[in-house]
Design a protein around this motif. Structure first.
Motif, PDB file in Angstrom:
ATOM      1  N   LEU A   1      85.268  80.168  20.440  1.00 33.92           N
ATOM      2  CA  LEU A   1      84.681  78.856  20.693  1.00 33.92           C
ATOM      3  C   LEU A   1      85.707  77.862  21.246  1.00 33.92           C
ATOM      4  O   LEU A   1      85.372  77.023  22.064  1.00 33.92           O
ATOM      5  CB  LEU A   1      84.036  78.322  19.410  1.00 33.92           C
ATOM      6  CG  LEU A   1      83.000  77.229  19.576  1.00 33.92           C
ATOM      7  CD1 LEU A   1      81.830  77.701  20.436  1.00 33.92           C
ATOM      8  CD2 LEU A   1      82.485  76.759  18.234  1.00 33.92           C
ATOM      9  N   LYS A   2      86.953  77.980  20.823  1.00 29.80           N
ATOM     10  CA  LYS A   2      87.992  77.073  21.313  1.00 29.80           C
ATOM     11  C   LYS A   2      88.144  77.186  22.837  1.00 29.80           C
ATOM     12  O   LYS A   2      88.268  76.176  23.532  1.00 29.80           O
ATOM     13  CB  LYS A   2      89.322  77.378  20.615  1.00 29.80           C
ATOM     14  CG  LYS A   2      90.430  76.423  21.000  1.00 29.80           C
ATOM     15  CD  LYS A   2      91.553  76.492  20.001  1.00 29.80           C
ATOM     16  CE  LYS A   2      92.685  75.550  20.328  1.00 29.80           C
ATOM     17  NZ  LYS A   2      92.338  74.165  20.402  1.00 29.80           N
ATOM     18  N   LYS A   3      88.110  78.395  23.369  1.00 31.60           N
ATOM     19  CA  LYS A   3      88.211  78.601  24.825  1.00 31.60           C
ATOM     20  C   LYS A   3      86.955  78.093  25.532  1.00 31.60           C
ATOM     21  O   LYS A   3      87.040  77.510  26.615  1.00 31.60           O
ATOM     22  CB  LYS A   3      88.421  80.082  25.148  1.00 31.60           C
ATOM     23  CG  LYS A   3      89.752  80.609  24.690  1.00 31.60           C
ATOM     24  CD  LYS A   3      90.859  80.075  25.556  1.00 31.60           C
ATOM     25  CE  LYS A   3      92.194  80.657  25.140  1.00 31.60           C
ATOM     26  NZ  LYS A   3      93.319  79.917  25.679  1.00 31.60           N
ATOM     27  N   VAL A   4      85.805  78.297  24.928  1.00 31.85           N
ATOM     28  CA  VAL A   4      84.543  77.819  25.497  1.00 31.85           C
ATOM     29  C   VAL A   4      84.545  76.296  25.559  1.00 31.85           C
ATOM     30  O   VAL A   4      84.129  75.700  26.549  1.00 31.85           O
ATOM     31  CB  VAL A   4      83.341  78.331  24.668  1.00 31.85           C
ATOM     32  CG1 VAL A   4      82.058  77.633  25.061  1.00 31.85           C
ATOM     33  CG2 VAL A   4      83.201  79.838  24.821  1.00 31.85           C
ATOM     34  N   GLU A   5      85.050  75.673  24.507  1.00 28.01           N
ATOM     35  CA  GLU A   5      85.112  74.211  24.449  1.00 28.01           C
ATOM     36  C   GLU A   5      85.919  73.651  25.626  1.00 28.01           C
ATOM     37  O   GLU A   5      85.581  72.611  26.181  1.00 28.01           O
ATOM     38  CB  GLU A   5      85.732  73.781  23.116  1.00 28.01           C
ATOM     39  CG  GLU A   5      85.699  72.311  22.853  1.00 28.01           C
ATOM     40  CD  GLU A   5      86.236  71.944  21.474  1.00 28.01           C
ATOM     41  OE1 GLU A   5      85.949  70.829  21.031  1.00 28.01           O
ATOM     42  OE2 GLU A   5      86.930  72.768  20.849  1.00 28.01           O
ATOM     43  N   GLU A   6      86.970  74.349  26.030  1.00 26.31           N
ATOM     44  CA  GLU A   6      87.802  73.914  27.158  1.00 26.31           C
ATOM     45  C   GLU A   6      87.061  74.028  28.494  1.00 26.31           C
ATOM     46  O   GLU A   6      87.355  73.295  29.434  1.00 26.31           O
ATOM     47  CB  GLU A   6      89.083  74.748  27.204  1.00 26.31           C
ATOM     48  CG  GLU A   6      90.003  74.510  26.023  1.00 26.31           C
ATOM     49  CD  GLU A   6      91.127  75.531  25.915  1.00 26.31           C
ATOM     50  OE1 GLU A   6      91.259  76.389  26.822  1.00 26.31           O
ATOM     51  OE2 GLU A   6      91.861  75.490  24.916  1.00 26.31           O
ATOM     52  N   LEU A   7      86.091  74.946  28.588  1.00 23.92           N
ATOM     53  CA  LEU A   7      85.330  75.146  29.825  1.00 23.92           C
ATOM     54  C   LEU A   7      84.224  74.118  30.016  1.00 23.92           C
ATOM     55  O   LEU A   7      83.869  73.782  31.137  1.00 23.92           O
ATOM     56  CB  LEU A   7      84.671  76.534  29.821  1.00 23.92           C
ATOM     57  CG  LEU A   7      85.571  77.751  29.813  1.00 23.92           C
ATOM     58  CD1 LEU A   7      84.721  79.011  29.662  1.00 23.92           C
ATOM     59  CD2 LEU A   7      86.381  77.822  31.094  1.00 23.92           C
ATOM     60  N   LEU A   8      83.675  73.631  28.905  1.00 22.72           N
ATOM     61  CA  LEU A   8      82.507  72.758  28.962  1.00 22.72           C
ATOM     62  C   LEU A   8      82.896  71.290  29.157  1.00 22.72           C
ATOM     63  O   LEU A   8      83.961  70.856  28.718  1.00 22.72           O
ATOM     64  CB  LEU A   8      81.686  72.900  27.677  1.00 22.72           C
ATOM     65  CG  LEU A   8      81.100  74.285  27.423  1.00 22.72           C
ATOM     66  CD1 LEU A   8      80.494  74.348  26.029  1.00 22.72           C
ATOM     67  CD2 LEU A   8      80.068  74.639  28.471  1.00 22.72           C
ATOM     68  N   SER A   9      82.009  70.546  29.767  1.00 25.41           N
ATOM     69  CA  SER A   9      82.233  69.129  30.031  1.00 25.41           C
ATOM     70  C   SER A   9      82.254  68.316  28.732  1.00 25.41           C
ATOM     71  O   SER A   9      81.279  68.322  27.986  1.00 25.41           O
ATOM     72  CB  SER A   9      81.111  68.624  30.939  1.00 25.41           C
ATOM     73  OG  SER A   9      81.084  67.240  30.962  1.00 25.41           O
ATOM     74  N   PRO A  10      83.348  67.586  28.447  1.00 25.21           N
ATOM     75  CA  PRO A  10      83.436  66.816  27.201  1.00 25.21           C
ATOM     76  C   PRO A  10      82.459  65.640  27.142  1.00 25.21           C
ATOM     77  O   PRO A  10      82.168  65.136  26.065  1.00 25.21           O
ATOM     78  CB  PRO A  10      84.885  66.332  27.160  1.00 25.21           C
ATOM     79  CG  PRO A  10      85.388  66.464  28.550  1.00 25.21           C
ATOM     80  CD  PRO A  10      84.574  67.509  29.237  1.00 25.21           C
ATOM     81  N   GLU A  11      81.940  65.216  28.292  1.00 23.10           N
ATOM     82  CA  GLU A  11      80.950  64.134  28.297  1.00 23.10           C
ATOM     83  C   GLU A  11      79.592  64.617  27.801  1.00 23.10           C
ATOM     84  O   GLU A  11      78.784  63.834  27.316  1.00 23.10           O
ATOM     85  CB  GLU A  11      80.767  63.556  29.717  1.00 23.10           C
ATOM     86  CG  GLU A  11      81.991  62.881  30.278  1.00 23.10           C
ATOM     87  CD  GLU A  11      82.964  63.869  30.915  1.00 23.10           C
ATOM     88  OE1 GLU A  11      82.519  64.858  31.519  1.00 23.10           O
ATOM     89  OE2 GLU A  11      84.184  63.652  30.778  1.00 23.10           O
ATOM     90  N   LEU A  12      79.348  65.904  27.915  1.00 21.86           N
ATOM     91  CA  LEU A  12      78.042  66.471  27.593  1.00 21.86           C
ATOM     92  C   LEU A  12      78.026  67.242  26.278  1.00 21.86           C
ATOM     93  O   LEU A  12      77.015  67.279  25.587  1.00 21.86           O
ATOM     94  CB  LEU A  12      77.624  67.404  28.745  1.00 21.86           C
ATOM     95  CG  LEU A  12      76.172  67.725  28.958  1.00 21.86           C
ATOM     96  CD1 LEU A  12      75.349  66.455  29.112  1.00 21.86           C
ATOM     97  CD2 LEU A  12      76.011  68.585  30.194  1.00 21.86           C
ATOM     98  N   PHE A  13      79.167  67.840  25.923  1.00 21.93           N
ATOM     99  CA  PHE A  13      79.204  68.724  24.753  1.00 21.93           C
ATOM    100  C   PHE A  13      80.079  68.176  23.644  1.00 21.93           C
ATOM    101  O   PHE A  13      81.138  67.612  23.899  1.00 21.93           O
ATOM    102  CB  PHE A  13      79.692  70.114  25.166  1.00 21.93           C
ATOM    103  CG  PHE A  13      78.703  70.836  26.030  1.00 21.93           C
ATOM    104  CD1 PHE A  13      77.698  71.606  25.469  1.00 21.93           C
ATOM    105  CD2 PHE A  13      78.758  70.717  27.400  1.00 21.93           C
ATOM    106  CE1 PHE A  13      76.769  72.250  26.265  1.00 21.93           C
ATOM    107  CE2 PHE A  13      77.838  71.360  28.209  1.00 21.93           C
ATOM    108  CZ  PHE A  13      76.839  72.125  27.631  1.00 21.93           C
ATOM    109  N   ILE A  14      79.620  68.391  22.405  1.00 21.61           N
ATOM    110  CA  ILE A  14      80.325  67.887  21.228  1.00 21.61           C
ATOM    111  C   ILE A  14      80.529  69.016  20.238  1.00 21.61           C
ATOM    112  O   ILE A  14      79.583  69.740  19.912  1.00 21.61           O
ATOM    113  CB  ILE A  14      79.514  66.761  20.566  1.00 21.61           C
ATOM    114  CG1 ILE A  14      79.387  65.591  21.539  1.00 21.61           C
ATOM    115  CG2 ILE A  14      80.156  66.310  19.260  1.00 21.61           C
ATOM    116  CD1 ILE A  14      78.266  64.670  21.228  1.00 21.61           C
ATOM    117  N   ARG A  15      81.752  69.142  19.749  1.00 16.48           N
ATOM    118  CA  ARG A  15      82.058  70.115  18.694  1.00 16.48           C
ATOM    119  C   ARG A  15      81.656  69.455  17.382  1.00 16.48           C
ATOM    120  O   ARG A  15      82.355  68.604  16.847  1.00 16.48           O
ATOM    121  CB  ARG A  15      83.548  70.443  18.729  1.00 16.48           C
ATOM    122  CG  ARG A  15      84.020  71.447  17.716  1.00 16.48           C
ATOM    123  CD  ARG A  15      83.831  72.847  18.258  1.00 16.48           C
ATOM    124  NE  ARG A  15      84.327  73.862  17.363  1.00 16.48           N
ATOM    125  CZ  ARG A  15      85.444  74.556  17.548  1.00 16.48           C
ATOM    126  NH1 ARG A  15      86.196  74.321  18.594  1.00 16.48           N
ATOM    127  NH2 ARG A  15      85.798  75.486  16.691  1.00 16.48           N
TER     128      ARG A  15
END
Length: 102
Positions: A43-57
């Motif tokens: 999930l950590k690598k996926v989090e880096e791929l996704l747009s931080p404006e749209l996705f929240i951990r």
């Protein structure tokens, strides 16, 4: 984004991803009007791929697309797309609620 599995390659629009769920070194993408797709990335690598404006951990094991969140239930879950419950950890609760609802 491009999701590579052992038997296929998927091109997925970020806006169609409802949420992602971690299972060790694998991450499952739950996609609107489609099947789920499991890739061999943590999930950590996926989090880096996704747009931080749209996705929240919102949890150690979950990333949610804030555009698909309908409400926060006091029991500690986000309601996504009418009937999906995504947990929110106590540690990330204030951060998550602030990012989604403000």
């Amino acid at each position: 984004i491009i999701l590579k599995t052992s038997d296929a390659v998927y091109a997925v629009y970020e806006k169609n991803i409802l949420y992602c769920r971690s299972d060790g070194n694998y991450t499952t993408f739950y996609i609107k009007d489609s099947e789920k797709v499991m890739i061999s990335k943590p999930l950590k690598k996926v989090e880096e791929l996704l747009s931080p404006e749209l996705f929240i951990r919102c949890h150690h094991s979950y990333i949610v697309n804030k555009k698909h969140v309908l409400k926060y239930d006091k029991s500690g879950v986000l309601i996504v797309n009418a009937d999906i419950k995504v947990p929110v950890s106590n540690r990330r609760k204030l951060y998550t609620l602030e990012k989604i609802f403000s």
